[in-house]
Design a protein around this motif. Structure first.
Motif, PDB file in Angstrom:
ATOM      1  N   TYR A 260       8.125  -4.920  -7.232  1.00 62.08           N
ATOM      2  CA  TYR A 260       6.862  -5.640  -7.141  1.00 62.08           C
ATOM      3  C   TYR A 260       6.083  -5.188  -5.933  1.00 62.08           C
ATOM      4  CZ  TYR A 260       8.733  -8.418 -10.828  1.00 62.08           C
ATOM      5  OH  TYR A 260       9.247  -8.787 -12.030  1.00 62.08           O
ATOM      6  N   LEU A 261       4.774  -5.134  -6.097  1.00 61.40           N
ATOM      7  CA  LEU A 261       3.879  -4.750  -5.019  1.00 61.40           C
ATOM      8  C   LEU A 261       3.071  -5.979  -4.664  1.00 61.40           C
ATOM      9  CD1 LEU A 261       2.268  -1.364  -6.029  1.00 61.40           C
ATOM     10  CD2 LEU A 261       3.144  -1.927  -3.793  1.00 61.40           C
TER      11      LEU A 261
ATOM     12  N   GLY B 132      -0.038  -1.319 -10.484  1.00 57.63           N
ATOM     13  CA  GLY B 132       1.282  -1.798 -10.104  1.00 57.63           C
ATOM     14  C   GLY B 132       1.239  -3.092  -9.315  1.00 57.63           C
ATOM     15  N   ALA B 133       0.136  -3.303  -8.574  1.00 56.95           N
ATOM     16  CA  ALA B 133       0.040  -4.526  -7.783  1.00 56.95           C
ATOM     17  C   ALA B 133      -0.321  -5.733  -8.641  1.00 56.95           C
ATOM     18  CB  ALA B 133      -0.988  -4.346  -6.673  1.00 56.95           C
ATOM     19  N   ILE B 134      -0.885  -5.501  -9.838  1.00 56.45           N
ATOM     20  CA  ILE B 134      -1.204  -6.624 -10.728  1.00 56.45           C
ATOM     21  C   ILE B 134      -0.016  -6.913 -11.637  1.00 56.45           C
ATOM     22  CG2 ILE B 134      -2.805  -7.529 -12.423  1.00 56.45           C
ATOM     23  CD1 ILE B 134      -4.849  -5.577 -11.563  1.00 56.45           C
ATOM     24  N   GLN B 135       0.549  -5.838 -12.192  1.00 52.01           N
ATOM     25  CA  GLN B 135       1.720  -6.010 -13.051  1.00 52.01           C
ATOM     26  C   GLN B 135       2.963  -5.594 -12.256  1.00 52.01           C
ATOM     27  OE1 GLN B 135       0.572  -3.376 -16.106  1.00 52.01           O
ATOM     28  NE2 GLN B 135      -1.066  -4.699 -16.859  1.00 52.01           N
ATOM     29  N   SER B 136       4.094  -5.446 -12.929  1.00 54.46           N
ATOM     30  CA  SER B 136       5.267  -4.996 -12.204  1.00 54.46           C
ATOM     31  C   SER B 136       5.391  -3.484 -12.336  1.00 54.46           C
ATOM     32  CB  SER B 136       6.524  -5.672 -12.751  1.00 54.46           C
ATOM     33  OG  SER B 136       6.664  -5.345 -14.100  1.00 54.46           O
ATOM     34  N   VAL B 137       6.135  -2.893 -11.416  1.00 65.09           N
ATOM     35  CA  VAL B 137       6.345  -1.452 -11.411  1.00 65.09           C
ATOM     36  C   VAL B 137       7.685  -1.173 -12.070  1.00 65.09           C
ATOM     37  CG1 VAL B 137       6.678   0.560  -9.945  1.00 65.09           C
ATOM     38  CG2 VAL B 137       5.039  -1.189  -9.291  1.00 65.09           C
ATOM     39  N   GLN B 138       7.669  -0.576 -13.265  1.00 67.90           N
ATOM     40  CA  GLN B 138       8.944  -0.347 -13.937  1.00 67.90           C
ATOM     41  C   GLN B 138       8.935   0.943 -14.754  1.00 67.90           C
ATOM     42  OE1 GLN B 138       9.650  -3.475 -16.734  1.00 67.90           O
ATOM     43  NE2 GLN B 138       7.476  -3.762 -17.058  1.00 67.90           N
TER      44      GLN B 138
ATOM     45  N   CYS C  78       4.090   4.224  -4.462  1.00 70.08           N
ATOM     46  CA  CYS C  78       3.359   3.196  -3.733  1.00 70.08           C
ATOM     47  C   CYS C  78       4.292   2.020  -3.403  1.00 70.08           C
ATOM     48  CB  CYS C  78       2.176   2.722  -4.558  1.00 70.08           C
ATOM     49  SG  CYS C  78       1.165   1.501  -3.730  1.00 70.08           S
ATOM     50  N   ALA C  79       5.067   1.586  -4.400  1.00 74.80           N
ATOM     51  CA  ALA C  79       5.955   0.440  -4.183  1.00 74.80           C
ATOM     52  C   ALA C  79       7.000   0.768  -3.124  1.00 74.80           C
ATOM     53  CB  ALA C  79       6.625   0.040  -5.489  1.00 74.80           C
ATOM     54  N   ALA C  80       7.569   1.990  -3.196  1.00 73.55           N
ATOM     55  CA  ALA C  80       8.623   2.348  -2.249  1.00 73.55           C
ATOM     56  C   ALA C  80       8.075   2.426  -0.828  1.00 73.55           C
ATOM     57  CB  ALA C  80       9.251   3.685  -2.651  1.00 73.55           C
ATOM     58  N   VAL C  81       6.935   3.114  -0.662  1.00 74.60           N
ATOM     59  CA  VAL C  81       6.379   3.266   0.686  1.00 74.60           C
ATOM     60  C   VAL C  81       5.867   1.932   1.216  1.00 74.60           C
ATOM     61  CG1 VAL C  81       4.520   4.332   1.996  1.00 74.60           C
ATOM     62  CG2 VAL C  81       5.869   5.697   0.409  1.00 74.60           C
ATOM     63  N   ALA C  82       5.241   1.130   0.339  1.00 70.65           N
ATOM     64  CA  ALA C  82       4.722  -0.159   0.798  1.00 70.65           C
ATOM     65  C   ALA C  82       5.864  -1.074   1.236  1.00 70.65           C
ATOM     66  CB  ALA C  82       3.908  -0.820  -0.311  1.00 70.65           C
ATOM     67  N   THR C  83       6.984  -1.014   0.521  1.00 69.27           N
ATOM     68  CA  THR C  83       8.123  -1.842   0.923  1.00 69.27           C
ATOM     69  C   THR C  83       8.713  -1.347   2.242  1.00 69.27           C
ATOM     70  OG1 THR C  83       8.601  -1.897  -1.428  1.00 69.27           O
ATOM     71  CG2 THR C  83      10.207  -2.942   0.014  1.00 69.27           C
ATOM     72  N   ALA C  84       8.781  -0.017   2.402  1.00 72.49           N
ATOM     73  CA  ALA C  84       9.409   0.540   3.598  1.00 72.49           C
ATOM     74  C   ALA C  84       8.547   0.333   4.841  1.00 72.49           C
ATOM     75  CB  ALA C  84       9.685   2.027   3.390  1.00 72.49           C
ATOM     76  N   THR C  85       7.230   0.519   4.694  1.00 70.02           N
ATOM     77  CA  THR C  85       6.374   0.455   5.881  1.00 70.02           C
ATOM     78  C   THR C  85       5.643  -0.874   6.010  1.00 70.02           C
ATOM     79  OG1 THR C  85       4.474   1.318   4.691  1.00 70.02           O
ATOM     80  CG2 THR C  85       5.924   2.928   5.725  1.00 70.02           C
ATOM     81  N   GLY C  86       5.564  -1.637   4.921  1.00 69.61           N
ATOM     82  CA  GLY C  86       4.839  -2.896   4.957  1.00 69.61           C
ATOM     83  C   GLY C  86       3.341  -2.727   4.805  1.00 69.61           C
ATOM     84  N   SER C  87       2.890  -1.497   4.564  1.00 74.08           N
ATOM     85  CA  SER C  87       1.449  -1.299   4.423  1.00 74.08           C
ATOM     86  C   SER C  87       1.105  -0.814   3.022  1.00 74.08           C
ATOM     87  CB  SER C  87       0.970  -0.272   5.443  1.00 74.08           C
ATOM     88  OG  SER C  87      -0.297   0.235   5.043  1.00 74.08           O
TER      89      SER C  87
ATOM     90  N   GLY D 110       3.249   7.536  -9.430  1.00 74.95           N
ATOM     91  CA  GLY D 110       2.337   6.966  -8.441  1.00 74.95           C
ATOM     92  C   GLY D 110       2.705   5.539  -8.103  1.00 74.95           C
ATOM     93  N   ALA D 111       2.974   4.737  -9.150  1.00 75.66           N
ATOM     94  CA  ALA D 111       3.299   3.325  -8.930  1.00 75.66           C
ATOM     95  C   ALA D 111       4.587   3.186  -8.124  1.00 75.66           C
ATOM     96  CB  ALA D 111       3.424   2.611 -10.262  1.00 75.66           C
ATOM     97  N   PHE D 112       5.596   3.980  -8.460  1.00 77.03           N
ATOM     98  CA  PHE D 112       6.877   3.878  -7.752  1.00 77.03           C
ATOM     99  C   PHE D 112       6.736   4.350  -6.307  1.00 77.03           C
ATOM    100  CE2 PHE D 112       8.971   3.051 -11.745  1.00 77.03           C
ATOM    101  CZ  PHE D 112      10.043   2.274 -11.350  1.00 77.03           C
TER     102      PHE D 112
END
Lengths: 326, 307
Positions: free
Chosen positions: B121-122, B211-217, B52-61, B48-50
């Motif tokens: 990072y998110l 993931g938005a508070i800590q890092s996604v790893q 979210c991070a991947a889609v948020a980075t790709a789309t900016g949302s 889930g965290a990954f």
């Protein structure tokens, strides 16, 4: 000869033969790898007694493994810094002598197993899995935040401990010593399983109510099995610490409990040579796959899945069929 | 310690507890209905965290990322359930532990393969990036407050789902007697897949939120998994109410223990040893809590002793 006995002889002979060949062609790394296999086989044999014969699924055996390791590291670190240990009014000198360290490791982990067992054996099933995990985690966090003995960084021991008459720094001599210990532990375990106590333990796993009705106490039987199991795993911990000359809280982490459990299940639960077969297969694969792919754990995971889904009863179950009872 | 600081820690504990509840709810449902110990639940959190991070980075949302986390974790859950876990329901706990341990290896290394070893990072969406003034002179980050609200809303939704819908009736029936509801014509296989997907989606949501508070790893799921197990064991396996109360208890014990115990020991120990003893006891505290609960109630607070 039964197929299982044949397999056991082949396995033990093969591993010993491999060590001797490695010694002749001067490959100390292989000998060290085999030493690791044998040490984890001892740890697994300990767990197997509780898990296989007693039906006590403990996910907390890293506690005993780590306590054994720390027993070695504390004694040896006091010996290498020439500072006596002070416990209340008493002072002890550290020691670098393996037999003394083993004895202390066995006693310390047996005592821990007694305390943990007294509390945990009130529960059963999943709750038992989880409460043993909880105790191991307690000790893990305690070790992390205990500054006197290294805290998170652990303790390094510069020179391997001594055994009378041996040069333990020579890989093949240390391996021989470990192999001898494994034989003793296996003999002890097989004697125990076949003794009156072993029969009672087997009966307790199958039907505790009937055991009660013939006048035995399932709780006591399970507790004794758990203590012996913890003591053997503790001995393995001391040996593992000596192999690496290093101890850290990671020896107490739940992944170690999981790994020892994987060795047992992979080899075959409640089979005498199961832990040895499992440890040899796992560590062998780990080494072999690590050579071909950077992502070897991925393939190891898939392999483990295949073994669980289609190879029931572990390696020994596949090779030698269902476990014979009686 | 001032009151404001104490209130802030209380909220932090609640936020941690609510996040644990999202994980524990799925675990306890899966265990209650299917009788499966799923060590790989932490991997779904990571998925889930990954996602979210991947889609948020790709789309900016961030919001699209959140949706992606739910979808990706649910899909991963369904795939795993249909290919592997389905074969394990009738097996003993040992086989389940080993198989799901193997799944952890596959998921962790697979993710490392796809995303590399570096943490992602998110960023918190702008609306929630400030802080909010609360009564009692407390300034609290809006994002953490949002997590608490989301968690409580999910809890309310789950209670409604379990107690008032047809699906909930089937889940409860599946918990008490799975042969019987099979005989009554409910498609057990489909029910199991659905319950598993639900649990997986919740775990994925938890992963994305944290993931938005800590890092996604890689490997972020396992520590949380262990805590989630502690939660469901304290609450009683199979009970959603137990999971909620257990999660809040664990969250508060952990967070307040970390802040209060060192200052408590400071009263009678010198500062250095007080802080080390205090923090040692604090990280042990939830396991002490669990051992104590199991000692007095071997089946957890709201569980039955069977199983």
């Amino acid at each position: 000869m039964r197929r299982e006995t044949l397999f056991n002889f082949t396995l033990a002979g093969g591993l010993l033969g491999l060590a001797i060949v490695a010694w002749f062609v001067d490959e100390p790394f292989v000998i060290t790898l085999l030493t690791k296999v044998f040490i984890f086989a001892i740890a697994g044999t300990g767990l197997n007694l509780a898990l296989g014969n007693g039906g006590l699924v403990s996910l907390g055996h890293a506690a005993f493994f780590g306590i054994g390791g720390y027993a070695m590291a504390i004694l040896a670190s006091h010996a290498q810094s020439f500072e006596p240990m002070v416990i209340g009014p008493l002072t002890f000198d550290g020691t670098k002598s393996m037999p003394v360290i083993w004895l202390v490791a066995i006693l310390a982990s047996a005592f821990a197993a007694l305390l943990i067992g007294l509390l945990s054996l009130r529960t059963s099933g999943v709750y038992f899995i989880m409460i043993t995990l909880a105790f191991a985690q307690m000790i893990y966090y305690f070790a992390i935040s205990w500054p006197a003995y290294g805290g998170e960084d652990g303790i390094s021991i510069y020179v391997r401990n001594n055994f009378p008459g041996l040069n333990t720094l020579d890989p093949i001599q240390f391996f021989g010593l470990i192999a001898l210990l494994l034989v003793i532990v296996l003999w002890l375990s097989s004697t125990l399983v076949r003794s009156r106590f072993g029969v009672a333990l087997d009966a307790t796993r199958q039907n505790a109510q009937r055991v009660t009705s013939v006048g035995l106490s399932p709780f006591t039987i399970r507790l004794i099995a758990f203590v012996i199991s913890g003591a053997i795993t503790g001995l393995a911990g001391a040996l593992y610490a000596d192999l690496n000359r290093f101890v850290s809280p990671s020896m107490l982490s739940w992944q170690v409990s999981g790994e020892i459990m994987v060795f047992v299940i992979l080899g075959g639960v409640a089979r005498l040579f199961g832990p040895l077969a499992g440890a040899a297969l796992f560590i062998g694969m780990e080494h072999y796959l690590g050579g071909i792919s950077e992502f070897w754990q991925f393939w190891l995971g898939l392999l483990l899945l295949i073994v669980v889904l289609w190879g029931r009863g572990g390696l020994l179950g596949v090779v030698a069929g269902e476990r014979r009872h009686g | 310690m001032t009151l404001a600081l104490f209130l802030e820690q209380l909220l932090n504990g609640l936020q941690f507890g609510v996040m644990l509840f999202l994980m524990a709810a799925g675990l306890t449902l899966v265990f209650g209905v299917m009788g499966l110990i799923n060590l790989a639940h932490g991997s779904l959190y990571m998925v889930g965290a990954f996602a979210c991070a991947a889609v948020a980075t790709a789309t900016g949302s961030f919001w699209l990322g959140l949706i992606a986390s739910l979808v990706a974790a649910a899909i991963a859950g369904v795939v795993v359930e249909m290919t592997v876990l389905r074969r394990l329901y009738a097996r003993n706990h040992l086989d389940q532990v080993l198989a799901t341990f193997a799944l952890i290896l596959v998921f962790s290394e697979g993710t490392r393969w796809l995303f590399g070893s570096f943490p992602l990072y998110l960023t918190i969406p702008p609306i929630l990036s400030g802080s909010i003034s609360l009564p009692g002179d407390v300034e609290y980050p809006a994002y953490r407050l949002a997590i608490i609200l989301v968690g409580l809303a999910v809890a309310a939704g789950l209670f409604w789902l379990i107690s008032a819908t047809r699906l909930g009736v089937r889940i409860r029936a599946g918990e008490s007697d799975r042969e019987m509801i099979g005989a009554l014509g409910v498609d057990i296989g489909k029910l199991y897949t659905l319950v598993f997907a639900l649990g997986a989606a919740l775990a994925g949501l938890a992963g994305a939120l944290v993931g938005a508070i800590q890092s996604v790893q890689v490997g972020m799921g396992e520590p949380v998994l262990i805590l989630a197990f502690v939660v469901i064991v304290i609450g009683g396996i199979g009970s959603i109410k137990g999971a909620l109360i257990g999660a809040v208890l664990v969250g508060l014990t952990d967070t307040l223990g970390r802040t209060l115990l060192p200052s408590l020991f400071g009263l009678f120990l010198e500062p250095a040893s007080a802080s080390s003893t205090g923090s040692a006891l604090a990280s042990m505290s939830i396991y002490v809590l669990m051992a104590a609960v199991l000692f007095f109630r071997p089946g957890g607070l709201f569980g039955e002793l069977s199983r």
